[in-house]
Design a protein around this motif. Structure first.
Motif, PDB file in Angstrom:
ATOM      1  N   PHE A   1      21.312   2.388  25.833  1.00  0.00           N
ATOM      2  CA  PHE A   1      20.979   3.305  26.919  1.00  0.00           C
ATOM      3  C   PHE A   1      21.554   2.746  28.216  1.00  0.00           C
ATOM      4  O   PHE A   1      21.182   1.651  28.641  1.00  0.00           O
ATOM      5  N   ASN A   2      22.435   3.514  28.847  1.00  0.00           N
ATOM      6  CA  ASN A   2      23.054   3.108  30.109  1.00  0.00           C
ATOM      7  C   ASN A   2      22.649   4.056  31.222  1.00  0.00           C
ATOM      8  O   ASN A   2      22.806   5.270  31.093  1.00  0.00           O
ATOM      9  N   SER A   3      22.146   3.508  32.315  1.00  0.00           N
ATOM     10  CA  SER A   3      21.808   4.321  33.476  1.00  0.00           C
ATOM     11  C   SER A   3      23.084   4.687  34.225  1.00  0.00           C
ATOM     12  O   SER A   3      23.811   3.809  34.690  1.00  0.00           O
ATOM     13  N   ILE A   4      23.367   5.973  34.332  1.00  0.00           N
ATOM     14  CA  ILE A   4      24.580   6.419  35.026  1.00  0.00           C
ATOM     15  C   ILE A   4      24.496   6.138  36.523  1.00  0.00           C
ATOM     16  O   ILE A   4      25.477   5.760  37.163  1.00  0.00           O
ATOM     17  N   ARG A   5      23.314   6.267  37.090  1.00  0.00           N
ATOM     18  CA  ARG A   5      23.159   6.028  38.526  1.00  0.00           C
ATOM     19  C   ARG A   5      23.322   4.547  38.874  1.00  0.00           C
ATOM     20  O   ARG A   5      23.697   4.209  39.999  1.00  0.00           O
ATOM     21  N   ASP A   6      23.003   3.634  37.932  1.00  0.00           N
ATOM     22  CA  ASP A   6      23.077   2.197  38.195  1.00  0.00           C
ATOM     23  C   ASP A   6      24.255   1.534  37.485  1.00  0.00           C
ATOM     24  O   ASP A   6      24.208   0.354  37.150  1.00  0.00           O
TER      25      ASP A   6
ATOM     26  N   ILE B   1      22.412  -1.337  31.979  1.00  0.00           N
ATOM     27  CA  ILE B   1      21.968  -1.296  30.587  1.00  0.00           C
ATOM     28  C   ILE B   1      20.442  -1.342  30.562  1.00  0.00           C
ATOM     29  O   ILE B   1      19.838  -2.367  30.866  1.00  0.00           O
ATOM     30  N   GLU B   2      19.843  -0.207  30.214  1.00  0.00           N
ATOM     31  CA  GLU B   2      18.385  -0.145  30.163  1.00  0.00           C
ATOM     32  C   GLU B   2      17.839  -0.651  28.830  1.00  0.00           C
ATOM     33  O   GLU B   2      16.844  -1.357  28.777  1.00  0.00           O
ATOM     34  N   TYR B   3      18.484  -0.255  27.725  1.00  0.00           N
ATOM     35  CA  TYR B   3      18.028  -0.672  26.396  1.00  0.00           C
ATOM     36  C   TYR B   3      19.219  -0.991  25.504  1.00  0.00           C
ATOM     37  O   TYR B   3      20.255  -0.321  25.578  1.00  0.00           O
TER      38      TYR B   3
END
Length: 227
Positions: free
Chosen positions: A52-57, A64-66
């Motif tokens: 899971f990649n945060s597009i905003r960050d 990388i969130e997860y």
């Protein structure tokens, strides 16, 4: 079904909620790689790596969130019914100090039903989530419908449309919550061993939370390899 009409329907269905919530919703890109194999006609296995990649960050350590490796198995009870289970391990924000983890165990049953000649896939899943901060049970039900965009049967080299909706409720001793996930996507069936899917999922989260409902849009890119 005409390809251009199908693509227009897909675009409208995905862009309307994006226009409504894109400013305040969380935006995620979820690449996945999946590998499946069978040890018999009834028993099959699957491994998957999901990120899971945060597009905003995307330009900082919180991107990388997860990271989530997965293992599942299924056993065919009949031509249209399978039971199975599995294990997920989730590593949260691995690039940031103080990351968290989750061990997830699951049990599920999947079956097929028909409306006229339309094939609907159902999945009922129970999960036990052992997290670094808490423990949670979750019950999930998913209804999905895939169909080729050319002809009645899916042949190598053809595209197909993916529609699904999943409802879930998480519950502990003192609290409960709910979430809904609506997905629309397109698949490319290369051959019996390979396919690729591109999808957009809209998640309505924290439905029973005192803090109010939150929204998430997830763009998925999934590559499937079968032995």
């Amino acid at each position: 079904m005409n390809f251009l009409k199908s693509w227009a329907l897909l675009a409208v269905a995905t862009l309307l909620p994006v226009c409504a919530y894109s400013q305040q919703a969380e935006l995620i890109w979820n690449p996945e790689v999946s590998y499946s194999w069978k040890s018999s006609d009834r028993l099959g296995f699957n491994t998957k790596l999901s990120i899971f990649n945060s597009i905003r960050d995307f330009d900082n350590k919180g991107a990388i969130e997860y990271i989530e490796p997965q293992f599942t198995f299924s056993y065919g009870l009949s031509a249209g019914t399978k039971v199975g289970g599995g294990y997920y391990y989730r590593l949260s924000t691995p690039l940031i100090d103080g990351y968290q983890y989750e061990h997830r165990f699951l049990q599920q049953i999947g079956f097929i039903s028909y409306i006229n000649d339309r094939r609907l896939a159902h999945r009922l899943r129970l999960e036990q989530r052992i997290r670094s901060s808490s423990y949670q049970n979750r019950l999930r039900y998913r209804l999905s419908y895939d169909f080729p965009l050319e002809g009645e049967q899916l042949d190598p080299g053809e595209k197909y449309l993916i529609l699904s909706d999943e409802m879930m409720t998480a519950f502990n001793k003192d609290e409960a919550d709910a979430e809904n996930r609506a997905t629309v996507g397109m698949g490319w069936y290369f051959n019996s061993k390979q396919k690729f899917e591109l999808g957009l999922q809209y998640r309505t989260q924290d439905i029973f939370s005192n803090g109010g409902i939150s929204h998430l849009f997830l763009i998925s890119t999934s590559y499937y390899l079968n032995r």
